[in-house]
Each structure stands twice: as C-alpha cells, then as structure tokens.
Scaffold this motif. Structure first.
Motif, PDB file in Angstrom:
ATOM      1  N   ARG A  36       4.006  45.961  11.808  1.00 18.30           N
ATOM      2  CA  ARG A  36       3.535  46.094  10.385  1.00 18.30           C
ATOM      3  C   ARG A  36       4.637  45.891   9.364  1.00 18.30           C
ATOM      4  NH1 ARG A  36      -1.077  49.905   7.814  1.00 18.30           N
ATOM      5  NH2 ARG A  36       0.027  50.080   5.732  1.00 18.30           N
ATOM      6  N   ARG A  37       4.615  44.942   8.289  1.00 18.76           N
ATOM      7  CA  ARG A  37       5.807  45.126   7.160  1.00 18.76           C
ATOM      8  C   ARG A  37       5.698  46.018   6.138  1.00 18.76           C
ATOM      9  NH1 ARG A  37      10.068  41.985   8.876  1.00 18.76           N
ATOM     10  NH2 ARG A  37       9.344  42.111  10.993  1.00 18.76           N
ATOM     11  N   ASP A  38       4.403  46.419   5.773  1.00 20.86           N
ATOM     12  CA  ASP A  38       4.317  47.078   4.681  1.00 20.86           C
ATOM     13  C   ASP A  38       4.316  48.541   5.125  1.00 20.86           C
ATOM     14  OD1 ASP A  38       3.881  44.942   2.859  1.00 20.86           O
ATOM     15  OD2 ASP A  38       1.922  44.936   3.612  1.00 20.86           O
ATOM     16  N   PRO A  39       4.820  49.472   4.232  1.00 17.57           N
ATOM     17  CA  PRO A  39       4.923  50.954   4.442  1.00 17.57           C
ATOM     18  C   PRO A  39       3.257  51.223   4.612  1.00 17.57           C
ATOM     19  CG  PRO A  39       6.286  50.648   2.759  1.00 17.57           C
ATOM     20  CD  PRO A  39       5.517  49.232   3.082  1.00 17.57           C
ATOM     21  N   TYR A  40       3.039  52.394   5.309  1.00 16.28           N
ATOM     22  CA  TYR A  40       1.919  53.176   5.391  1.00 16.28           C
ATOM     23  C   TYR A  40       1.497  53.697   3.862  1.00 16.28           C
ATOM     24  CZ  TYR A  40       1.462  52.410  10.357  1.00 16.28           C
ATOM     25  OH  TYR A  40       1.480  52.054  11.523  1.00 16.28           O
ATOM     26  N   ASN A  41       0.336  53.845   3.675  1.00 20.47           N
ATOM     27  CA  ASN A  41      -0.482  54.324   2.557  1.00 20.47           C
ATOM     28  C   ASN A  41      -0.333  55.946   2.465  1.00 20.47           C
ATOM     29  OD1 ASN A  41      -1.021  51.853   1.435  1.00 20.47           O
ATOM     30  ND2 ASN A  41      -2.906  51.921   2.512  1.00 20.47           N
ATOM     31  N   LEU A  42       0.399  56.135   1.316  1.00 19.04           N
ATOM     32  CA  LEU A  42       0.388  57.796   1.000  1.00 19.04           C
ATOM     33  C   LEU A  42      -1.005  58.115  -0.015  1.00 19.04           C
ATOM     34  CD1 LEU A  42       4.157  58.321   0.321  1.00 19.04           C
ATOM     35  CD2 LEU A  42       2.699  59.427   2.259  1.00 19.04           C
ATOM     36  N   PRO A  43      -1.376  59.281  -0.097  1.00 19.37           N
ATOM     37  CA  PRO A  43      -2.328  59.670  -1.261  1.00 19.37           C
ATOM     38  C   PRO A  43      -1.517  59.286  -2.512  1.00 19.37           C
ATOM     39  CG  PRO A  43      -1.758  61.514   0.340  1.00 19.37           C
ATOM     40  CD  PRO A  43      -0.984  60.446   0.794  1.00 19.37           C
ATOM     41  N   ALA A  44      -2.589  58.805  -3.459  1.00 18.01           N
ATOM     42  CA  ALA A  44      -2.043  58.006  -4.715  1.00 18.01           C
ATOM     43  C   ALA A  44      -1.026  58.721  -5.484  1.00 18.01           C
ATOM     44  CB  ALA A  44      -3.205  57.848  -5.336  1.00 18.01           C
ATOM     45  N   GLN A  45      -0.824  60.063  -5.556  1.00 16.09           N
ATOM     46  CA  GLN A  45       0.034  60.874  -6.354  1.00 16.09           C
ATOM     47  C   GLN A  45       1.554  60.768  -5.601  1.00 16.09           C
ATOM     48  OE1 GLN A  45      -2.633  61.832  -4.608  1.00 16.09           O
ATOM     49  NE2 GLN A  45      -2.582  64.013  -5.167  1.00 16.09           N
ATOM     50  N   TYR A  46       1.676  60.253  -4.434  1.00 13.37           N
ATOM     51  CA  TYR A  46       2.874  60.288  -3.792  1.00 13.37           C
ATOM     52  C   TYR A  46       3.613  58.676  -3.540  1.00 13.37           C
ATOM     53  CZ  TYR A  46       1.298  64.979  -3.363  1.00 13.37           C
ATOM     54  OH  TYR A  46       0.965  66.210  -3.683  1.00 13.37           O
ATOM     55  N   GLU A  47       4.673  58.723  -3.471  1.00 13.83           N
ATOM     56  CA  GLU A  47       5.538  57.689  -2.953  1.00 13.83           C
ATOM     57  C   GLU A  47       6.610  57.762  -2.100  1.00 13.83           C
ATOM     58  OE1 GLU A  47       6.647  56.223  -7.119  1.00 13.83           O
ATOM     59  OE2 GLU A  47       8.431  57.243  -7.127  1.00 13.83           O
ATOM     60  N   TRP A  48       6.972  56.773  -1.254  1.00 13.60           N
ATOM     61  CA  TRP A  48       7.963  56.656  -0.216  1.00 13.60           C
ATOM     62  C   TRP A  48       9.338  56.589  -1.181  1.00 13.60           C
ATOM     63  CZ3 TRP A  48       6.607  58.361   4.163  1.00 13.60           C
ATOM     64  CH2 TRP A  48       5.441  58.149   4.671  1.00 13.60           C
ATOM     65  N   THR A  49      10.506  57.087  -0.520  1.00 15.40           N
ATOM     66  CA  THR A  49      11.740  57.048  -1.061  1.00 15.40           C
ATOM     67  C   THR A  49      12.639  57.130   0.103  1.00 15.40           C
ATOM     68  OG1 THR A  49      13.410  57.968  -2.620  1.00 15.40           O
ATOM     69  CG2 THR A  49      11.907  59.486  -1.447  1.00 15.40           C
ATOM     70  N   THR A  50      13.825  56.224  -0.146  1.00 13.29           N
ATOM     71  CA  THR A  50      14.619  56.427   1.156  1.00 13.29           C
ATOM     72  C   THR A  50      15.836  57.245   0.635  1.00 13.29           C
ATOM     73  OG1 THR A  50      14.165  54.151   1.924  1.00 13.29           O
ATOM     74  CG2 THR A  50      16.171  55.083   2.448  1.00 13.29           C
ATOM     75  N   CYS A  51      16.245  58.417   1.263  1.00 12.41           N
ATOM     76  CA  CYS A  51      16.975  59.359   0.819  1.00 12.41           C
ATOM     77  C   CYS A  51      18.658  58.863   0.970  1.00 12.41           C
ATOM     78  CB  CYS A  51      16.836  60.700   1.287  1.00 12.41           C
ATOM     79  SG  CYS A  51      15.204  61.322   0.557  1.00 12.41           S
ATOM     80  N   ASP A  52      19.450  58.711   0.201  1.00 11.44           N
ATOM     81  CA  ASP A  52      20.785  58.282   0.372  1.00 11.44           C
ATOM     82  C   ASP A  52      21.722  59.949   0.407  1.00 11.44           C
ATOM     83  OD1 ASP A  52      23.471  57.515   0.289  1.00 11.44           O
ATOM     84  OD2 ASP A  52      23.339  56.455  -1.568  1.00 11.44           O
ATOM     85  N   ILE A  53      21.867  59.999   1.763  1.00 14.41           N
ATOM     86  CA  ILE A  53      22.357  61.374   1.651  1.00 14.41           C
ATOM     87  C   ILE A  53      23.831  61.377   1.410  1.00 14.41           C
ATOM     88  CG2 ILE A  53      20.835  62.462   3.049  1.00 14.41           C
ATOM     89  CD1 ILE A  53      22.853  62.291   5.372  1.00 14.41           C
ATOM     90  N   ASP A  54      24.398  60.354   1.245  1.00 18.17           N
ATOM     91  CA  ASP A  54      25.923  60.033   0.719  1.00 18.17           C
ATOM     92  C   ASP A  54      26.010  60.556  -0.757  1.00 18.17           C
ATOM     93  OD1 ASP A  54      26.728  59.303   3.145  1.00 18.17           O
ATOM     94  OD2 ASP A  54      26.481  56.922   2.231  1.00 18.17           O
ATOM     95  N   ASP A  55      24.897  60.338  -1.383  1.00 17.34           N
ATOM     96  CA  ASP A  55      24.603  60.980  -2.843  1.00 17.34           C
ATOM     97  C   ASP A  55      24.620  62.242  -2.736  1.00 17.34           C
ATOM     98  OD1 ASP A  55      24.128  59.972  -5.785  1.00 17.34           O
ATOM     99  OD2 ASP A  55      22.449  60.904  -4.924  1.00 17.34           O
ATOM    100  N   ASP A  56      25.680  62.949  -3.815  1.00 18.93           N
ATOM    101  CA  ASP A  56      25.476  64.392  -3.694  1.00 18.93           C
ATOM    102  C   ASP A  56      24.092  64.925  -4.203  1.00 18.93           C
ATOM    103  OD1 ASP A  56      27.968  64.748  -2.671  1.00 18.93           O
ATOM    104  OD2 ASP A  56      28.902  64.792  -4.611  1.00 18.93           O
ATOM    105  N   HIS A  57      23.363  64.387  -5.428  1.00 17.09           N
ATOM    106  CA  HIS A  57      22.315  64.592  -5.955  1.00 17.09           C
ATOM    107  C   HIS A  57      21.278  64.708  -4.858  1.00 17.09           C
ATOM    108  CE1 HIS A  57      19.266  65.553  -8.855  1.00 17.09           C
ATOM    109  NE2 HIS A  57      18.521  64.305  -8.404  1.00 17.09           N
ATOM    110  N   THR A  58      21.086  63.547  -4.254  1.00 20.14           N
ATOM    111  CA  THR A  58      19.741  63.319  -3.086  1.00 20.14           C
ATOM    112  C   THR A  58      20.149  64.273  -2.132  1.00 20.14           C
ATOM    113  OG1 THR A  58      20.052  61.062  -3.798  1.00 20.14           O
ATOM    114  CG2 THR A  58      18.671  61.680  -2.158  1.00 20.14           C
ATOM    115  N   CYS A  59      21.404  64.546  -1.672  1.00 23.14           N
ATOM    116  CA  CYS A  59      21.656  65.472  -0.521  1.00 23.14           C
ATOM    117  C   CYS A  59      21.250  66.897  -1.026  1.00 23.14           C
ATOM    118  CB  CYS A  59      22.994  65.428  -0.112  1.00 23.14           C
ATOM    119  SG  CYS A  59      23.550  66.131   1.393  1.00 23.14           S
TER     120      CYS A  59
END
Ligand code: YNC
Ligand code: MG
Length: 388
Positions: A36-59
């Motif tokens: 499957r090419r597309d991400p699975y569906n989340l409940p409407a209020q939420y979205e996927w994010t890829t977490c860049d843990i090199d980034d201090d804020h995201t980490c």
C-alpha cells in the motif's frame, strides 16, 4: 479475543503444539508494487508525522511523551525514563530509516500524542539469518488509550517496513498477545538497598534490619579480575569475534558485524557501558560484559524522583567464570552510583542470579516474532537476544 492480533501473521494460540506447521516465515513477501502506497487512516483530528530525532526540539517532544506516558510497573510506582541520548542511540543504529520513527500529532494543537518506531537488525533464528525490524517505543498518550489507535500505528509501521523489503520483526512486551516465543523474568540486584526500600522498589526481608540488609548487599571497592577494563574503539574487532562465537549456541540471537558492535556496545556515557578482560600475558580479549542505563521516574515519592538502573546486556565468558565477571560488573555499577542492577533470565544468566543475590521480580517480559513461526516456545536460556 484479540481482534487485531488474530488478523496478523503471527503464531496464533490455536496453533500451539501443532507440529504439522512449518517453522519460518508465515507469509511470503508480496511484490513491493503491491505494498500500500498511502498511510493508514487516522481518526480525523490526528495526523502522521515523521519524528526527526536529530532535531533537539522534536527529540524533546518524544522524550516528554515517553517520560509521561510510557511503560509503568503494575502498581504504577515507577515509569521508564529513557534519556534523550539513549533514544538517539536506540533509534539510529547503522542503516536506520528516519521514516520508521513515526509520531501522531493532534492537528489543532500540533501536540505529539503517540509514537512507534522500528530499527533494522539482522537476527538469526536457528540456522536462518533474516533481516528484521526491531520494534519498540509504542506509546499512546494516557488520554487516548483504548481507542484502537495502537493497531493503526502497528499497521502503519509495518507498511513502512515492507516498503524497505523487510518482512519480519522482533519485539518484547509486558502484555500477553499472540503468541510469545518465550517468556522471561526480570531479576533485580540491590546496589543501594536503603533507597530501594525507601521508594518501595523492594521490601525489608523477614527478620532483617536495615543495617543487616545494607551489609548483605555490600560489594568490594574495586573489581577483582586481572585485566578487567573498559572497552575501547580498538577492541571492536576482537569483541565482535568473541560475541559471534558465543552467540552461536542460542536459538535466537542477533547477527552482529563490527559496525553493529561499534554502535551497540562501545561505551557511551549514561547509555551503554562495556568492560572486557584482556589477558595480562597474551593481550587476548577473553571475556566481555555490558549493561545499559535506563532510569525510571519514581512517581509520588517526596524524597526521590529518579531510580538509576543498569540492565544486563551482552556478557561473554570464556576464561573468567561468568559469576566473577558479573560480580565485577556489579562493582563498577555500584561505583557509578546505580541503585539497582537488573537482568533477564536469558542466555546463561540463570547460572549467577541467585549466587550474586539477585531476587526475582514480579513482572514478565514476553518475546515475539512478527511473520515468523516457532513450533514450540523457547526456554529463556535459549534466547541470545536483549532488546532495549
Ligand atoms: C503491545 N505492547 O492487544 P488485540 S512494548 C503490541 N504490543 O489488540 P488500543 C499491543 N500490541 O488484543 P491502547 C500492546 N499493547 O485486540 C496493546 N496491544 O488484538 C494491542 N501503554 O489497542 C492490544 N508500550 O489502541 C489490542 O490500546 C490493541 O490505547 C489495543 O494502546 C496500547 O513498544 C499502548 O506499554 C501500548 O502507550 C500503545 O497502552 C498503550 O492501550 C501505551 O485500544 C504504555 O493493541 C506504554 C507501553 C508498549 C511497550 C513495545 C513493543 C511494541 C511492539 C508493537 C508490535 C510491532 C509488530 C511488528 C510490526 C511488523 C513489522 C514488519 C514486518
Ligand atoms: Mg487507543
């Protein structure tokens, strides 16, 4: 009933003991073009994010989510507090994929509310070396529990793993789901018994006083094995050889090359510690021991907020008796101010636990394989694998 897990390619409880089923992959890989090419569906209020843990804020966001919502003990007295340095180490081994560090945000507030990760690994099951994904840090914010978010996250990470042409995974969990390949127990060795008793981690034994307890767990000031020293970068080839040879005897074990050993075992302050024995005569590396650092937050105690715990990792003894080697590991952990040293009953650990005054804990840790069948559950001593 396991509404989700019964739909997945994992060993099912109903198949337990069915010796007609073959060991190995349950489903064959599908062509990549069918993933499957597309991400699975989340409940409407939420979205996927890829977490860049090199980034201090995201980490920091990931650290905060886990520190407030990750694994607790049964009595909710302690919660794992993986440090930021630990998370960066655990999530960036050789060949890691950023796309496998997956978060879920609330669309309106952009607050991180859930997390799941995978890292690549080569693991051998009996004679079969496969590329696997190792899975950890599945976490859903306490306010979003029991809404079936976890299955969507597991499906999404599985999809992204399939996109890299990897079809198997290994993971551990405190819960029983279909179907453990082995069930292990944690053992605990008090290093700072007074604090452990004060915070409710352990209890004063029957007919014991505090001063007798302190005396019971007292350790020598310095290590006893000649040639015992910290592992250094120049030791990587020798440690890799030692470990490869040693891990052969277990049914399930990682297949470490030098890059893996450098990443997973070279000492990193407050994350992983490794010691070895270099023969004073031949300069040969004969033995090895290691532990990783995973503190727990102490919830609701007026005097203490953090429990400093060392977790036994990979240990190899060829010349030094394992019990003596591990006693030296306890001595360095005590010197470095750890409160407790934990070990699973995997590999040959049972041979030293009682003698070195470890006591059994009440929780179990179950090991799992995704899309790989094992006919009969393994004894913990057949496992040569420690997941973080
Ligand atoms: C768990 N730990 O059984 P069924 S360990 C796997 N691992 O499904 P909901 C789990 N599955 O039984 P909640 C699980 N815990 O109906 C629960 N489940 O089939 C299953 N805790 O979902 C559960 N971290 O969203 C049930 O539950 C379904 O809101 C229910 O969320 C669960 O990292 C969780 O213990 C764990 O944050 C996120 O309780 C939440 O309760 C939480 O309604 C505290 O979910 C932290 C915690 C788990 C630590 C870990 C290993 C994760 C392995 C994930 C499996 C990976 C599979 C391999 C992928 C394939 C790649 C390929 C190829
Ligand atoms: Mg949920």
């Amino acid at each position: 009933r396991h509404r989700f897990w019964e739909t997945q390619p994992v060993g099912q409880f109903r198949d337990l003991g069915d010796t007609s089923l073959p060991e190995g992959p349950i489903e064959a890989p599908t062509p990549l073009s069918d993933v499957r090419r597309d991400p699975y569906n989340l409940p409407a209020q939420y979205e996927w994010t890829t977490c860049d843990i090199d980034d201090d804020h995201t980490c920091t966001e990931v650290y905060n989510l886990l520190t407030q919502n990750y694994v607790e003990d049964d009595e909710n007295m302690f919660r794992f507090n993986y440090s930021m340095e630990f998370l960066r180490w655990a999530l960036r081994p050789p060949g890691y994929f950023k796309s496998w560090h997956i978060g879920v945000r609330a669309k309106a507030s952009q607050k991180l509310v859930a997390f799941i990760t995978g890292v690549p690994a080569r693991i051998r099951v009996r004679d079969d070396v496969v590329k696997w994904r190792r899975s950890t840090f599945l976490c859903v914010h306490k306010k979003l529990r029991s809404k079936r978010l976890a299955p969507v996250m597991i499906k999404e990470v599985t999809r992204r793993v399939h996109l890299e042409n990897i079809w198997q995974a290994s993971y551990t969990a405190g819960v029983v789901i279909p179907t453990p390949i082995s069930t292990c127990r944690y053992w605990h060795r008090s290093l700072n018994p007074k604090k452990l008793i004060d915070v409710g981690f352990s209890r004063l034994g029957a007919r014991m006083t505090m001063s007798r307890t302190v005396k019971l767990y007292k350790l020598p000031e310095s290590t006893v094995t000649k040639g015992f020293r910290k592992m250094e970068l120049r030791d990587v080839p020798a440690v890799t050889r030692l470990l490869k040879e040693y891990l052969r005897q277990f049914a399930v074990a990682p297949d470490f090359d030098q890059d893996d050993v450098e990443h997973w075992l070279l000492p990193l302050e407050n994350v992983v510690d490794s010691y070895l024995v270099e023969s004073p005569e031949t300069h040969e590396i004969t033995d090895f021991c290691s532990f990783y650092t995973l503190p727990s937050s102490i919830l609701n105690n007026p005097n203490y907020s953090l429990l400093k715990a060392a977790y036994s990792y990979y240990n190899v003894s060829t010349k030094t008796p394992l019990q003596q080697l591990m006693n030296d590991a306890l001595i360095v952990a005590k010197k470095n101010d750890y409160d407790v040293f934990n070990a699973l009953d995997v590999m040959q650990n049972e041979s030293f636990l009682k003698e070195l005054k470890f006591g059994p804990g009440d929780g179990h840790l179950h090991y799992y394989l995704y899309n790989y069948r094992i006919r009969k559950a393994l004894h913990p001593s057949e496992l040569g694998l420690v997941l973080l």
